[in-house]
Design a protein around this motif. Sequence first.
Motif, PDB file in Angstrom:
ATOM      1  N   ASN A 298       1.705   2.428   6.992  1.00  0.00           N
ATOM      2  CA  ASN A 298       3.135   2.547   6.677  1.00  0.00           C
ATOM      3  C   ASN A 298       3.517   1.551   5.585  1.00  0.00           C
ATOM      4  N   ALA A 299       2.946   0.355   5.682  1.00  0.00           N
ATOM      5  CA  ALA A 299       3.291  -0.693   4.710  1.00  0.00           C
ATOM      6  C   ALA A 299       2.842  -0.297   3.301  1.00  0.00           C
ATOM      7  N   GLN A 300       1.654   0.319   3.211  1.00  0.00           N
ATOM      8  CA  GLN A 300       1.183   0.755   1.885  1.00  0.00           C
ATOM      9  C   GLN A 300       2.143   1.779   1.296  1.00  0.00           C
ATOM     10  N   LEU A 301       2.567   2.741   2.130  1.00  0.00           N
ATOM     11  CA  LEU A 301       3.494   3.761   1.622  1.00  0.00           C
ATOM     12  C   LEU A 301       4.810   3.118   1.189  1.00  0.00           C
ATOM     13  N   HIS A 302       5.301   2.192   1.993  1.00  0.00           N
ATOM     14  CA  HIS A 302       6.558   1.513   1.648  1.00  0.00           C
ATOM     15  C   HIS A 302       6.440   0.814   0.287  1.00  0.00           C
ATOM     16  N   ASP A 303       5.346   0.068   0.100  1.00  0.00           N
ATOM     17  CA  ASP A 303       5.176  -0.674  -1.152  1.00  0.00           C
ATOM     18  C   ASP A 303       5.049   0.279  -2.336  1.00  0.00           C
ATOM     19  N   LEU A 304       4.328   1.359  -2.086  1.00  0.00           N
ATOM     20  CA  LEU A 304       4.126   2.341  -3.159  1.00  0.00           C
ATOM     21  C   LEU A 304       5.442   3.003  -3.579  1.00  0.00           C
ATOM     22  N   LEU A 305       6.220   3.423  -2.576  1.00  0.00           N
ATOM     23  CA  LEU A 305       7.477   4.113  -2.896  1.00  0.00           C
ATOM     24  C   LEU A 305       8.481   3.168  -3.564  1.00  0.00           C
TER      25      LEU A 305
END
Length: 96
Positions: free
Chosen positions: A61-68
Amino acid sequence: MLFKVEMDVRVPLDYDPARFEALKAAEKARFQELQRAGTWRHIWRVVGQYSNVSIFDVESNAQLHDLLTGLPLYPFMEVKVTALCRHPSSLHDDDR
Ligand SMILES: O=C(O)CC1=CCC(=O)O1
């Protein structure tokens, strides 16, 4: 981990067109980089709207958050994220 991400782009009418074109070019470059990496698996335009529906494949989830939140157009986006998992009838083993 797979996620459906719906992005609605909302640009203020008085925003400088040249700056917006630069942001769009940066967004496209980042998108193509993530697409080549297999992270941004799919994207579709929503007909009649400045919106897309995308599928992301990320580690957390954290990777997606940072990416978005790092996307060039993020300040102009409304984003909706839906977690996905493999459907038991799917023929695609990589739908995980
Ligand atoms: O055009 C959009 O919907 C926003 C966008 C996401 C990736 C890209 O290239 O543009």
